[in-house]
Design a protein around this motif. Structure first.
Motif, PDB file in Angstrom:
ATOM      1  N   HIS A  45       0.811  -1.206   0.000  1.00  0.00           N
ATOM      2  CA  HIS A  45       0.000   0.000   0.000  1.00  0.00           C
ATOM      3  C   HIS A  45       0.851   1.265   0.000  1.00  0.00           C
ATOM      4  O   HIS A  45       0.327   2.357  -0.250  1.00  0.00           O
ATOM      5  CB  HIS A  45      -0.942  -0.015   1.195  1.00  0.00           C
ATOM      6  CG  HIS A  45      -1.900  -1.161   1.163  1.00  0.00           C
ATOM      7  ND1 HIS A  45      -2.451  -1.725   2.284  1.00  0.00           N
ATOM      8  CD2 HIS A  45      -2.385  -1.886   0.108  1.00  0.00           C
ATOM      9  CE1 HIS A  45      -3.233  -2.735   1.940  1.00  0.00           C
ATOM     10  NE2 HIS A  45      -3.211  -2.851   0.626  1.00  0.00           N
ATOM     11  N   GLY A  47       3.467   1.357  -2.070  1.00  0.00           N
ATOM     12  CA  GLY A  47       4.085   1.323  -3.385  1.00  0.00           C
ATOM     13  C   GLY A  47       5.520   0.824  -3.374  1.00  0.00           C
ATOM     14  O   GLY A  47       6.304   1.142  -4.271  1.00  0.00           O
ATOM     15  N   ARG A 167      -6.737  -0.702  -0.866  1.00  0.00           N
ATOM     16  CA  ARG A 167      -5.892  -1.402  -1.831  1.00  0.00           C
ATOM     17  C   ARG A 167      -6.122  -0.865  -3.241  1.00  0.00           C
ATOM     18  O   ARG A 167      -5.164  -0.671  -4.000  1.00  0.00           O
ATOM     19  CB  ARG A 167      -6.173  -2.897  -1.787  1.00  0.00           C
ATOM     20  CG  ARG A 167      -5.370  -3.708  -2.790  1.00  0.00           C
ATOM     21  CD  ARG A 167      -5.563  -5.181  -2.539  1.00  0.00           C
ATOM     22  NE  ARG A 167      -5.015  -5.541  -1.248  1.00  0.00           N
ATOM     23  CZ  ARG A 167      -5.401  -6.613  -0.554  1.00  0.00           C
ATOM     24  NH1 ARG A 167      -6.357  -7.396  -1.018  1.00  0.00           N
ATOM     25  NH2 ARG A 167      -4.844  -6.893   0.600  1.00  0.00           N
ATOM     26  N   ASP A 169      -7.028   2.086  -4.181  1.00  0.00           N
ATOM     27  CA  ASP A 169      -6.388   3.390  -4.304  1.00  0.00           C
ATOM     28  C   ASP A 169      -4.880   3.233  -4.461  1.00  0.00           C
ATOM     29  O   ASP A 169      -4.250   3.911  -5.292  1.00  0.00           O
ATOM     30  CB  ASP A 169      -6.699   4.249  -3.075  1.00  0.00           C
ATOM     31  CG  ASP A 169      -8.143   4.710  -3.030  1.00  0.00           C
ATOM     32  OD1 ASP A 169      -8.815   4.660  -4.082  1.00  0.00           O
ATOM     33  OD2 ASP A 169      -8.609   5.106  -1.942  1.00  0.00           O
ATOM     34  N   ALA A 170      -4.288   2.333  -3.662  1.00  0.00           N
ATOM     35  CA  ALA A 170      -2.843   2.139  -3.709  1.00  0.00           C
ATOM     36  C   ALA A 170      -2.409   1.524  -5.036  1.00  0.00           C
ATOM     37  O   ALA A 170      -1.402   1.939  -5.626  1.00  0.00           O
ATOM     38  CB  ALA A 170      -2.394   1.253  -2.545  1.00  0.00           C
ATOM     39  N   ALA A 172      -3.912   1.682  -7.952  1.00  0.00           N
ATOM     40  CA  ALA A 172      -4.060   2.659  -9.028  1.00  0.00           C
ATOM     41  C   ALA A 172      -2.945   3.704  -8.996  1.00  0.00           C
ATOM     42  O   ALA A 172      -2.471   4.157 -10.037  1.00  0.00           O
ATOM     43  CB  ALA A 172      -5.422   3.340  -8.921  1.00  0.00           C
ATOM     44  N   LYS A 173      -2.510   4.064  -7.791  1.00  0.00           N
ATOM     45  CA  LYS A 173      -1.498   5.105  -7.644  1.00  0.00           C
ATOM     46  C   LYS A 173      -0.094   4.601  -7.932  1.00  0.00           C
ATOM     47  O   LYS A 173       0.683   5.262  -8.650  1.00  0.00           O
ATOM     48  CB  LYS A 173      -1.564   5.678  -6.227  1.00  0.00           C
ATOM     49  CG  LYS A 173      -0.534   6.771  -5.943  1.00  0.00           C
ATOM     50  CD  LYS A 173      -0.701   7.310  -4.531  1.00  0.00           C
ATOM     51  CE  LYS A 173       0.310   8.426  -4.243  1.00  0.00           C
ATOM     52  NZ  LYS A 173       0.149   8.952  -2.853  1.00  0.00           N
ATOM     53  N   TYR A 174       0.244   3.434  -7.388  1.00  0.00           N
ATOM     54  CA  TYR A 174       1.632   2.973  -7.427  1.00  0.00           C
ATOM     55  C   TYR A 174       1.910   1.901  -8.486  1.00  0.00           C
ATOM     56  O   TYR A 174       3.065   1.696  -8.856  1.00  0.00           O
ATOM     57  CB  TYR A 174       2.041   2.423  -6.064  1.00  0.00           C
ATOM     58  CG  TYR A 174       2.007   3.450  -4.965  1.00  0.00           C
ATOM     59  CD1 TYR A 174       2.872   4.544  -4.973  1.00  0.00           C
ATOM     60  CD2 TYR A 174       1.107   3.335  -3.904  1.00  0.00           C
ATOM     61  CE1 TYR A 174       2.847   5.487  -3.959  1.00  0.00           C
ATOM     62  CE2 TYR A 174       1.086   4.271  -2.884  1.00  0.00           C
ATOM     63  CZ  TYR A 174       1.953   5.348  -2.905  1.00  0.00           C
ATOM     64  OH  TYR A 174       1.927   6.271  -1.905  1.00  0.00           O
ATOM     65  N   TYR A 175       0.852   1.217  -8.933  1.00  0.00           N
ATOM     66  CA  TYR A 175       1.045   0.132  -9.888  1.00  0.00           C
ATOM     67  C   TYR A 175       0.074   0.333 -11.061  1.00  0.00           C
ATOM     68  O   TYR A 175      -0.837  -0.479 -11.268  1.00  0.00           O
ATOM     69  CB  TYR A 175       0.804  -1.222  -9.216  1.00  0.00           C
ATOM     70  CG  TYR A 175       1.513  -1.371  -7.880  1.00  0.00           C
ATOM     71  CD1 TYR A 175       2.861  -1.728  -7.809  1.00  0.00           C
ATOM     72  CD2 TYR A 175       0.830  -1.153  -6.681  1.00  0.00           C
ATOM     73  CE1 TYR A 175       3.504  -1.863  -6.587  1.00  0.00           C
ATOM     74  CE2 TYR A 175       1.472  -1.277  -5.455  1.00  0.00           C
ATOM     75  CZ  TYR A 175       2.809  -1.631  -5.411  1.00  0.00           C
ATOM     76  OH  TYR A 175       3.445  -1.759  -4.190  1.00  0.00           O
ATOM     77  N   PRO A 176       0.232   1.401 -11.815  1.00  0.00           N
ATOM     78  CA  PRO A 176      -0.746   1.731 -12.867  1.00  0.00           C
ATOM     79  C   PRO A 176      -0.857   0.654 -13.940  1.00  0.00           C
ATOM     80  O   PRO A 176      -1.876   0.601 -14.644  1.00  0.00           O
ATOM     81  CB  PRO A 176      -0.196   3.047 -13.446  1.00  0.00           C
ATOM     82  CG  PRO A 176       1.249   3.076 -13.065  1.00  0.00           C
ATOM     83  CD  PRO A 176       1.326   2.382 -11.754  1.00  0.00           C
ATOM     84  N   GLN A 179      -4.118  -1.457 -13.949  1.00  0.00           N
ATOM     85  CA  GLN A 179      -5.412  -0.785 -14.053  1.00  0.00           C
ATOM     86  C   GLN A 179      -6.471  -1.614 -14.773  1.00  0.00           C
ATOM     87  O   GLN A 179      -7.673  -1.448 -14.522  1.00  0.00           O
ATOM     88  CB  GLN A 179      -5.249   0.564 -14.749  1.00  0.00           C
ATOM     89  CG  GLN A 179      -4.730   0.477 -16.175  1.00  0.00           C
ATOM     90  CD  GLN A 179      -4.583   1.856 -16.805  1.00  0.00           C
ATOM     91  OE1 GLN A 179      -5.379   2.749 -16.544  1.00  0.00           O
ATOM     92  NE2 GLN A 179      -3.569   2.024 -17.647  1.00  0.00           N
TER      93      GLN A 179
END
Length: 256
Positions: A45, A47, A167, A169-170, A172-176, A179
């Motif tokens: 979480h 990243g 999870r 949110d995390a 999408a932010k750190y592991y695009p 998606q």
């Protein structure tokens, strides 16, 4: 009147809790023992996991995901209540799919988003021994326990919704690059709270003595421990110290 004694949560086992008190007691278990606090999840979480470590998590978690409908079928077999079975079998459809795509297929889509081959994941030959042991122990808990114990072990869903939202949110932010593989989590945002509400109502109705309420709590504790153990195996083998067992078929990120 019999003597009371305090359990590990500091509560008297000889007192019958009302619905709000039982919910609060289960919440205490979740806050202390649910795997949202595990170092592997904290790294995820934040990243801090590599693509290979994320692949290892998705691949090994598949063994748990694919075992959930088996667990639920065992629970169905324990009940002679038609109404209960009608309600509970929804869980099997949610994971296996029916007219739509089920949770297991969605998890394979997540695996593909990480770069893994779905057939490789589905074969299950690369699962860590520690993960396999913990998941099999969960199936044994459900198979060998009472219906109340089996249902209560599913009460981790009381806490799952909040973790899933965090999870998503995390990821999408750190592991695009994930998606296109998040459909599983999107579905569980609504499924988990519904399932948790039904299981909790059942547990409260049928745990009508202090002893049976303690059974509910202990079943939840055991389930939390087994979820934690799965992440312990991943943390040890893929993060720190990064020591894999000698089995030749285990997943090795550098070879993926």
């Amino acid at each position: 009147m019999g003597r009371t004694r305090d359990n590990d949560l500091g509560q008297s086992e000889a007192v019958l809790l009302d619905k709000t008190q039982l919910r609060q007691r289960l919440q205490q278990v979740g806050e202390a023992m649910y795997h949202h606090r595990h170092p592997f999840h904290l790294r995820m979480h934040a990243g801090e996991l590599t693509r290979g470590q994320m692949q290892a998590w998705v691949l090994n978690r598949y063994y748990y995901q694919s075992s959930i409908p088996i667990k639920d079928a065992i629970i169905l077999s324990k009940s002679d209540d038609v109404g209960f079975r009608r309600a509970w079998r929804k869980r099997i459809v949610d994971h296996d799919g029916d007219t739509g795509v089920g949770g297991i297929e969605k998890w394979l889509q997540l695996a593909e988003a990480t770069g893994l081959d779905r057939s490789y994941v589905a074969r299950g030959s690369a699962i860590l021994p520690g993960v396999r042991y913990a998941v099999d122990a969960y199936i044994d808990l459900v198979r060998n326990g009472s219906l109340l114990e089996a249902v209560s072990s599913s009460l981790t869903e009381l806490f799952a919704g909040q973790l899933i939202a965090l999870r998503m949110d995390a990821l999408a932010k750190y592991y695009p690059w994930l998606q296109h593989g998040l459909a599983y989590f999107q579905g569980r945002l609504t499924q988990a709270p519904e399932d948790a509400a039904f299981a909790f109502d059942y547990a409260f109705e049928h745990a009508d003595t202090p002893h049976l309420q303690s059974v509910v709590v202990r079943s939840l504790e055991r389930k939390c421990a087994l979820l934690w153990a799965q992440l312990d195996a991943l943390q040890y083998c893929y993060v720190d110290p990064g020591s894999l067992p000698p089995q030749p078929l285990l997943f090795r990120p550098e070879a993926s």
